[in-house]
Scaffold this motif. Structure first.
Motif, mmCIF file in Angstrom:
data_model
loop_
_atom_site.group_PDB
_atom_site.id
_atom_site.type_symbol
_atom_site.label_atom_id
_atom_site.label_comp_id
_atom_site.label_asym_id
_atom_site.label_seq_id
_atom_site.Cartn_x
_atom_site.Cartn_y
_atom_site.Cartn_z
ATOM 1 N N ARG A 24 73.444 24.747 27.728
ATOM 2 C CA ARG A 24 72.889 24.545 28.874
ATOM 3 C C ARG A 24 73.298 25.538 30.044
ATOM 4 O O ARG A 24 72.385 26.022 30.842
ATOM 5 N N MET A 25 74.526 25.838 30.059
ATOM 6 C CA MET A 25 75.150 26.674 30.925
ATOM 7 C C MET A 25 74.660 28.073 30.943
ATOM 8 O O MET A 25 74.004 28.864 31.721
ATOM 9 N N VAL B 90 81.694 31.723 36.450
ATOM 10 C CA VAL B 90 80.978 30.161 36.734
ATOM 11 C C VAL B 90 81.960 29.265 35.809
ATOM 12 O O VAL B 90 82.454 29.674 34.839
ATOM 13 N N VAL B 91 81.845 28.045 36.348
ATOM 14 C CA VAL B 91 82.658 26.859 35.626
ATOM 15 C C VAL B 91 82.038 25.583 35.732
ATOM 16 O O VAL B 91 81.119 25.399 36.745
ATOM 17 N N HIS B 92 82.391 25.080 34.517
ATOM 18 C CA HIS B 92 81.750 23.380 34.862
ATOM 19 C C HIS B 92 82.872 22.606 34.355
ATOM 20 O O HIS B 92 83.465 22.818 33.244
ATOM 21 N N ALA B 93 83.330 21.522 35.070
ATOM 22 C CA ALA B 93 84.198 20.484 34.950
ATOM 23 C C ALA B 93 83.617 19.364 34.080
ATOM 24 O O ALA B 93 82.810 18.904 34.536
ATOM 25 N N ALA C 157 81.574 30.041 40.738
ATOM 26 C CA ALA C 157 80.566 29.166 41.339
ATOM 27 C C ALA C 157 80.396 28.067 40.288
ATOM 28 O O ALA C 157 80.740 27.980 39.151
ATOM 29 N N ALA C 158 80.818 26.613 40.703
ATOM 30 C CA ALA C 158 80.924 25.625 40.222
ATOM 31 C C ALA C 158 79.360 25.000 40.027
ATOM 32 O O ALA C 158 78.608 24.585 40.786
ATOM 33 N N LEU C 159 79.378 24.712 38.635
ATOM 34 C CA LEU C 159 77.552 24.228 38.499
ATOM 35 C C LEU C 159 77.926 22.818 37.569
ATOM 36 O O LEU C 159 79.179 22.604 37.048
ATOM 37 N N ASP C 160 76.513 22.183 37.151
ATOM 38 C CA ASP C 160 76.743 21.309 36.496
ATOM 39 C C ASP C 160 75.653 20.937 35.732
ATOM 40 O O ASP C 160 74.465 20.624 36.335
ATOM 41 N N PRO C 161 75.367 21.545 34.753
ATOM 42 C CA PRO C 161 74.340 21.681 33.894
ATOM 43 C C PRO C 161 73.671 20.315 33.419
ATOM 44 O O PRO C 161 72.443 20.033 32.867
ATOM 45 N N THR C 162 74.484 19.350 33.280
ATOM 46 C CA THR C 162 73.950 17.986 33.094
ATOM 47 C C THR C 162 73.528 17.064 34.023
ATOM 48 O O THR C 162 72.828 16.231 33.941
ATOM 49 N N HIS C 163 73.484 17.734 35.297
ATOM 50 C CA HIS C 163 72.678 17.282 36.395
ATOM 51 C C HIS C 163 73.190 15.728 36.731
ATOM 52 O O HIS C 163 72.208 14.859 37.028
ATOM 53 N N ALA C 164 74.547 15.541 36.600
ATOM 54 C CA ALA C 164 75.005 14.406 36.777
ATOM 55 C C ALA C 164 74.841 13.838 38.333
ATOM 56 O O ALA C 164 74.696 14.724 39.161
#
Length: 328
Positions: free
Chosen positions: A202-203, A174-177, A139-146
């Motif tokens: 945040r993740m 899960v992964v965040h780039a 699952a690709a996530l973005d906790p910064t909500h860009a």
């Protein structure tokens, strides 16, 4: 169909094989329609029904509950979306168009429009993947909500990815780039480390909110569009779950450049999730009269009566160009 059947068997769901049939040579609108054309369209639809019933019968022999739906309707992507709503489908399974020789898998208008408009979770199967593919669900996530992405979308991504992982009996990662632009100019190594630590925190908070069994959390530094497909290949992942968002200042829902690149280069199946509150906009239905042969009409009526009391959970589409493939 194989991926849809795999998920349906694991969950005990009903599988719907759907095909939107259309041939402009048999269309009489707007001024030249006739009973003869209506009967020709009926034979065309009946032929597609027979082909799909062959696949349905083989799946039923394996213990699956399978229904066949064939309609005369275009554009195809809108027909698929309307069918998903009618069937109350929890998942739409679609496939890329056939790979051309010496070329990577290609997307066409139907593929992109379905990704853009489908209000239900959409699983796009990769041309080279199969039901026995090994690998985790990523699952690709973005906790910064860009890019104005709503925070709730990440929760939806984790929930959907976790359900698929449990169904397949594999691990969820899960992964965040983190792109270079995420760091301020002239950032020091210590500041970069503190930024990464905050992002990791945040993740962890996001995962706790989702209440999902996540095996591992990963971070990829560099280009998002390039890094996510490469990481999915290295892990390896058999499904990459990601969100599809629009830019708020644009009237129509569009897929961003980064998402387009990831979708095109992903080495595995893609699970695409829309944000809560997604507003679907479809054009007016453009249908024509179809007169089915008596045998086909009777078969369709019998199938409809048998399935009225059941709920559709998993559905898969089939194109007129590739009947029997898992492509809407």
């Amino acid at each position: 169909m194989d991926r849809g059947a795999q998920l349906a068997k694991a969950t005990g769901a009903r599988l719907v094989l759907f095909h939107a049939a259309f041939d402009s040579a048999l269309s009489g609108r707007p001024f030249f329609d006739s009973k003869r054309l209506a009967k020709s369209r009926g034979w065309f639809v009946a032929d597609r029904m027979r082909l799909l019933e062959r696949h349905a019968n083989s799946l039923r022999a394996g213990g699956l509950s399978v229904d066949v739906r064939v309609v005369w309707e275009e554009p195809v992507h809108e027909a698929v979306v309307r069918a998903a709503i009618r069937e109350n489908a929890d998942l739409v399974v679609a496939g890329r168009h056939e790979r051309r020789e010496n070329r990577p898998p290609q997307f066409r208008l139907t593929d992109w429009e379905l990704m853009r408009l489908c209000p239900r979770p959409l699983l796009v199967t990769h041309a080279m993947s199969g039901t026995q593919a090994s690998g985790v669900v990523l699952a690709a996530l973005d906790p910064t909500h860009a890019n104005d992405k709503p925070a709730s979308l990440d929760i939806s991504i984790v929930h959907s990815a976790a359900e698929i992982a449990v169904t397949l009996g594999v691990e969820l990662h899960v992964v965040h780039a983190i792109p270079p632009s995420a760091y301020p100019l002239a950032v020091t190594a210590a500041e970069r480390k503190r930024f990464d630590k905050r992002t990791h925190s945040r993740m962890e908070q996001l995962i706790r909110k989702a209440d999902a069994d996540v095996k591992s959390v990963h971070f990829v530094h560099g280009s998002v569009a390039k890094g996510l497909p490469e990481f999915a290949s290295t892990l390896p992942a058999q499904i990459l779950a990601m969100g599809i968002i629009s830019r708020r200042w644009m009237e129509r829902f569009v897929i961003g450049d980064t998402a387009e690149t990831i979708i095109r280069d992903a080495p595995c199946d893609l699970l695409l999730i829309k944000p809560d509150g997604f507003q679907l906009r479809l054009g007016r239905t453009r249908k024509e009269t179809v007169v089915l042969p008596k045998a086909a009409a009777a078969a369709r009526a019998g199938t409809a009566q048998a399935s009225n009391a059941r709920k559709a959970i998993v559905r898969t589409g089939v194109t007129q160009a590739h009947v029997g493939a898992s492509q809407p």
